[in-house]
Design a protein around this motif. Structure first.
Motif, PDB file in Angstrom:
ATOM      1  N   GLY A  44       0.822  -1.204   0.000  1.00  0.00           N
ATOM      2  CA  GLY A  44       0.000   0.000   0.000  1.00  0.00           C
ATOM      3  C   GLY A  44       0.852   1.246   0.000  1.00  0.00           C
ATOM      4  N   ARG A  45       0.252   2.328  -0.433  1.00  0.00           N
ATOM      5  CA  ARG A  45       0.946   3.610  -0.432  1.00  0.00           C
ATOM      6  C   ARG A  45       1.033   4.153   0.987  1.00  0.00           C
ATOM      7  NH1 ARG A  45      -2.440   7.213  -4.328  1.00  0.00           N
ATOM      8  NH2 ARG A  45      -0.567   8.530  -4.378  1.00  0.00           N
ATOM      9  N   ASN A  46       1.807   5.207   1.172  1.00  0.00           N
ATOM     10  CA  ASN A  46       1.851   5.881   2.462  1.00  0.00           C
ATOM     11  C   ASN A  46       0.448   6.345   2.826  1.00  0.00           C
ATOM     12  OD1 ASN A  46       4.621   5.564   2.561  1.00  0.00           O
ATOM     13  ND2 ASN A  46       5.051   7.577   1.689  1.00  0.00           N
ATOM     14  N   GLY A  47       0.072   6.090   4.071  1.00  0.00           N
ATOM     15  CA  GLY A  47      -1.242   6.512   4.539  1.00  0.00           C
ATOM     16  C   GLY A  47      -2.367   5.553   4.222  1.00  0.00           C
ATOM     17  N   SER A  48      -2.017   4.369   3.700  1.00  0.00           N
ATOM     18  CA  SER A  48      -3.070   3.411   3.338  1.00  0.00           C
ATOM     19  C   SER A  48      -3.581   2.600   4.522  1.00  0.00           C
ATOM     20  CB  SER A  48      -2.555   2.456   2.253  1.00  0.00           C
ATOM     21  OG  SER A  48      -1.455   1.702   2.738  1.00  0.00           O
ATOM     22  N   GLY A  49      -2.869   2.663   5.657  1.00  0.00           N
ATOM     23  CA  GLY A  49      -3.293   1.925   6.849  1.00  0.00           C
ATOM     24  C   GLY A  49      -2.407   0.747   7.192  1.00  0.00           C
ATOM     25  N   LYS A  50      -1.253   0.608   6.514  1.00  0.00           N
ATOM     26  CA  LYS A  50      -0.394  -0.557   6.715  1.00  0.00           C
ATOM     27  C   LYS A  50       0.146  -0.641   8.142  1.00  0.00           C
ATOM     28  CE  LYS A  50       2.699   0.286   3.579  1.00  0.00           C
ATOM     29  NZ  LYS A  50       2.305   1.681   3.299  1.00  0.00           N
ATOM     30  N   THR A  51       0.734   0.450   8.632  1.00  0.00           N
ATOM     31  CA  THR A  51       1.318   0.417   9.975  1.00  0.00           C
ATOM     32  C   THR A  51       0.240   0.263  11.032  1.00  0.00           C
ATOM     33  OG1 THR A  51       3.305   1.670   9.367  1.00  0.00           O
ATOM     34  CG2 THR A  51       2.618   1.767  11.667  1.00  0.00           C
ATOM     35  N   THR A  52      -0.918   0.868  10.810  1.00  0.00           N
ATOM     36  CA  THR A  52      -2.033   0.678  11.741  1.00  0.00           C
ATOM     37  C   THR A  52      -2.417  -0.791  11.805  1.00  0.00           C
ATOM     38  OG1 THR A  52      -2.886   2.901  11.354  1.00  0.00           O
ATOM     39  CG2 THR A  52      -4.440   1.281  12.216  1.00  0.00           C
ATOM     40  N   LEU A  53      -2.455  -1.453  10.654  1.00  0.00           N
ATOM     41  CA  LEU A  53      -2.756  -2.876  10.626  1.00  0.00           C
ATOM     42  C   LEU A  53      -1.714  -3.666  11.413  1.00  0.00           C
ATOM     43  CD1 LEU A  53      -4.428  -5.248   9.537  1.00  0.00           C
ATOM     44  CD2 LEU A  53      -2.967  -5.234   7.504  1.00  0.00           C
ATOM     45  N   ALA A  54      -0.442  -3.318  11.258  1.00  0.00           N
ATOM     46  CA  ALA A  54       0.620  -4.001  11.996  1.00  0.00           C
ATOM     47  C   ALA A  54       0.405  -3.880  13.498  1.00  0.00           C
ATOM     48  CB  ALA A  54       1.984  -3.422  11.610  1.00  0.00           C
ATOM     49  N   ARG A  55       0.066  -2.691  13.956  1.00  0.00           N
ATOM     50  CA  ARG A  55      -0.136  -2.473  15.386  1.00  0.00           C
ATOM     51  C   ARG A  55      -1.379  -3.185  15.901  1.00  0.00           C
ATOM     52  NH1 ARG A  55       2.909   1.533  17.719  1.00  0.00           N
ATOM     53  NH2 ARG A  55       4.404   2.535  16.320  1.00  0.00           N
ATOM     54  N   LEU A  56      -2.391  -3.296  15.071  1.00  0.00           N
ATOM     55  CA  LEU A  56      -3.581  -4.054  15.444  1.00  0.00           C
ATOM     56  C   LEU A  56      -3.266  -5.534  15.572  1.00  0.00           C
ATOM     57  CD1 LEU A  56      -6.235  -2.336  13.154  1.00  0.00           C
ATOM     58  CD2 LEU A  56      -6.383  -2.458  15.643  1.00  0.00           C
ATOM     59  N   LEU A  57      -2.475  -6.057  14.659  1.00  0.00           N
ATOM     60  CA  LEU A  57      -2.177  -7.481  14.657  1.00  0.00           C
ATOM     61  C   LEU A  57      -1.389  -7.921  15.882  1.00  0.00           C
ATOM     62  CD1 LEU A  57      -1.285  -8.096  10.896  1.00  0.00           C
ATOM     63  CD2 LEU A  57      -3.260  -9.003  12.136  1.00  0.00           C
ATOM     64  N   CYS A  58      -0.582  -7.022  16.441  1.00  0.00           N
ATOM     65  CA  CYS A  58       0.168  -7.411  17.637  1.00  0.00           C
ATOM     66  C   CYS A  58      -0.474  -6.888  18.918  1.00  0.00           C
ATOM     67  CB  CYS A  58       1.623  -6.988  17.539  1.00  0.00           C
ATOM     68  SG  CYS A  58       1.905  -5.246  17.306  1.00  0.00           S
ATOM     69  N   ILE A  61      -2.719  -1.609  19.625  1.00  0.00           N
ATOM     70  CA  ILE A  61      -3.896  -0.750  19.621  1.00  0.00           C
ATOM     71  C   ILE A  61      -5.121  -1.626  19.410  1.00  0.00           C
ATOM     72  CG2 ILE A  61      -2.730   1.344  18.814  1.00  0.00           C
ATOM     73  CD1 ILE A  61      -3.635   0.725  15.994  1.00  0.00           C
ATOM     74  N   SER A  62      -6.285  -1.085  19.748  1.00  0.00           N
ATOM     75  CA  SER A  62      -7.533  -1.825  19.620  1.00  0.00           C
ATOM     76  C   SER A  62      -8.410  -1.185  18.551  1.00  0.00           C
ATOM     77  CB  SER A  62      -8.293  -1.829  20.957  1.00  0.00           C
ATOM     78  OG  SER A  62      -7.512  -2.395  21.993  1.00  0.00           O
ATOM     79  N   PRO A  63      -9.152  -1.997  17.828  1.00  0.00           N
ATOM     80  CA  PRO A  63     -10.059  -1.422  16.828  1.00  0.00           C
ATOM     81  C   PRO A  63     -11.249  -0.742  17.494  1.00  0.00           C
ATOM     82  CG  PRO A  63     -10.399  -3.792  16.981  1.00  0.00           C
ATOM     83  CD  PRO A  63      -9.222  -3.471  17.860  1.00  0.00           C
ATOM     84  N   ASP A  64     -11.831   0.233  16.796  1.00  0.00           N
ATOM     85  CA  ASP A  64     -13.071   0.837  17.279  1.00  0.00           C
ATOM     86  C   ASP A  64     -14.222  -0.163  17.174  1.00  0.00           C
ATOM     87  OD1 ASP A  64     -11.708   3.236  17.643  1.00  0.00           O
ATOM     88  OD2 ASP A  64     -12.181   3.939  15.622  1.00  0.00           O
ATOM     89  N   LYS A  65     -14.176  -0.932  16.096  1.00  0.00           N
ATOM     90  CA  LYS A  65     -15.182  -1.969  15.864  1.00  0.00           C
ATOM     91  C   LYS A  65     -14.481  -3.195  15.302  1.00  0.00           C
ATOM     92  CE  LYS A  65     -18.930   1.262  14.640  1.00  0.00           C
ATOM     93  NZ  LYS A  65     -19.872   1.671  13.560  1.00  0.00           N
ATOM     94  N   GLY A  66     -15.096  -4.363  15.515  1.00  0.00           N
ATOM     95  CA  GLY A  66     -14.551  -5.592  14.968  1.00  0.00           C
ATOM     96  C   GLY A  66     -13.547  -6.250  15.883  1.00  0.00           C
ATOM     97  N   THR A  67     -13.016  -7.375  15.438  1.00  0.00           N
ATOM     98  CA  THR A  67     -12.060  -8.147  16.235  1.00  0.00           C
ATOM     99  C   THR A  67     -10.848  -8.539  15.401  1.00  0.00           C
ATOM    100  OG1 THR A  67     -13.188 -10.238  15.700  1.00  0.00           O
ATOM    101  CG2 THR A  67     -13.834  -9.115  17.747  1.00  0.00           C
ATOM    102  N   VAL A  68      -9.730  -8.686  16.106  1.00  0.00           N
ATOM    103  CA  VAL A  68      -8.483  -9.175  15.503  1.00  0.00           C
ATOM    104  C   VAL A  68      -8.045 -10.381  16.311  1.00  0.00           C
ATOM    105  CG1 VAL A  68      -6.097  -8.646  14.899  1.00  0.00           C
ATOM    106  CG2 VAL A  68      -7.828  -6.831  14.823  1.00  0.00           C
ATOM    107  N   ARG A  69      -8.000 -11.539  15.662  1.00  0.00           N
ATOM    108  CA  ARG A  69      -7.575 -12.763  16.340  1.00  0.00           C
ATOM    109  C   ARG A  69      -6.370 -13.355  15.611  1.00  0.00           C
ATOM    110  NH1 ARG A  69     -10.995 -14.689  20.158  1.00  0.00           N
ATOM    111  NH2 ARG A  69     -13.066 -13.702  20.246  1.00  0.00           N
ATOM    112  N   VAL A  70      -5.388 -13.760  16.400  1.00  0.00           N
ATOM    113  CA  VAL A  70      -4.193 -14.402  15.866  1.00  0.00           C
ATOM    114  C   VAL A  70      -4.020 -15.713  16.619  1.00  0.00           C
ATOM    115  CG1 VAL A  70      -1.706 -14.235  15.499  1.00  0.00           C
ATOM    116  CG2 VAL A  70      -3.125 -12.171  15.356  1.00  0.00           C
ATOM    117  N   GLY A  71      -4.109 -16.821  15.886  1.00  0.00           N
ATOM    118  CA  GLY A  71      -4.037 -18.120  16.551  1.00  0.00           C
ATOM    119  C   GLY A  71      -5.149 -18.317  17.556  1.00  0.00           C
ATOM    120  N   GLY A  72      -6.315 -17.719  17.288  1.00  0.00           N
ATOM    121  CA  GLY A  72      -7.451 -17.844  18.182  1.00  0.00           C
ATOM    122  C   GLY A  72      -7.472 -16.864  19.334  1.00  0.00           C
TER     123      GLY A  72
END
Length: 248
Positions: A44-58, A61-72
């Motif tokens: 993705g380009r700069n500002g597309s949300g890539k780093t935010t996604l990285a921080r969510l995956l580990c 940070i927490s999402p405003d809505k929805g869930t992030v699960r890694v290995g359950g």
């Protein structure tokens, strides 16, 4: 496919309706994804949300809505389990390194996980040996080059034996030789890898590629097709004369 142990099976990464805003501006919008691929690239380009996604995956940070699960594991709700499951290598190692020597840097995460001093010392010795860097044990971290610091951060992550390793633009600011050397180390990682980058060529050979655009998944699937579509679109934008569009 069922989750396996660290480095010996697959880990399902599942995002369900993930939405996140910052200062009233949407960063990720209703992102859903489920995969057990072992090598995952995020474009993705700069500002597309890539780093935010990285921080969510580990779970940083927490999402405003929805869930992030890694290995359950819901990584936003169970931080202790998230620490054991997901490791992240940030773009700038100076934002990650906090201790004066390499040994101290590698030891910190291990003690946070509950290893005692003797256990941590054995783990650090093994990791340094595996990477051929035993002579770095007492090296001052401030004296290392950018690429060497990035390798120290990678060793610190690997020492904690996470099931998933997130790489957030790990080659940024590195010269070609250092990129190739670090890339060889990254290829040896015995875990699921999520590699976030704006460089499509870094993802050749990956199992899955995800193209983020303005906080949404523009395309996901087999890496070659997604990469080709991304490059074609970026080439199209680059051929235009609207500099405001190029600012993203």
């Amino acid at each position: 496919m069922a989750d396996g142990g660290n480095g010996r099976g697959t880990v399902r990464i599942a995002l369900d309706g993930v939405t996140l805003s910052r200062a009233g501006r949407p960063v990720l919008q209703d992102v859903s994804l489920s995969t057990d691929a072992r090598r995952i690239g995020v474009l993705g380009r700069n500002g597309s949300g890539k780093t935010t996604l990285a921080r969510l995956l580990c779970g940083l940070i927490s999402p405003d809505k929805g869930t992030v699960r890694v290995g359950g594991i819901d990584v936003a709700r169970d931080r202790r389990a998230a620490l054991r499951t997901v490791g992240i290598l940030f773009q700038n190692p100076d934002h990650q390194i906090i201790f004066p020597t390499v040994t101290e840097e590698l030891t910190f995460g291990l003690t946070q996980m509950g290893q005692d001093k003797a256990q941590a010392a054995r783990t650090v010795s093994r990791v340094l040996s595996d990477f051929g860097k035993r002579h770095w044990a007492e090296a001052a971290t401030h004296s290392l080059s950018h690429g060497q610091k990035q390798l120290v951060c990678l060793m610190a992550v690997i020492a904690m034996a996470p099931r998933v390793v997130i790489l957030d633009e790990p080659f940024s600011g590195l010269d070609l030789v250092t990129r190739l050397q670090l890339g060889a180390y990254l290829a040896r990682i015995d875990a699921t890898v999520v590699h976030i980058t704006h460089d499509p060529q870094a993802l050749r050979g990956y199992d899955l590629a995800i193209w983020l655009d303005a906080g949404e998944i523009a395309q996901s699937g087999a890496a070659p097709g997604v990469i080709d579509a991304y490059v074609a679109r970026m080439t199209e934008l680059g051929a235009g004369d609207d500099l405001s569009d190029l600012a993203g």
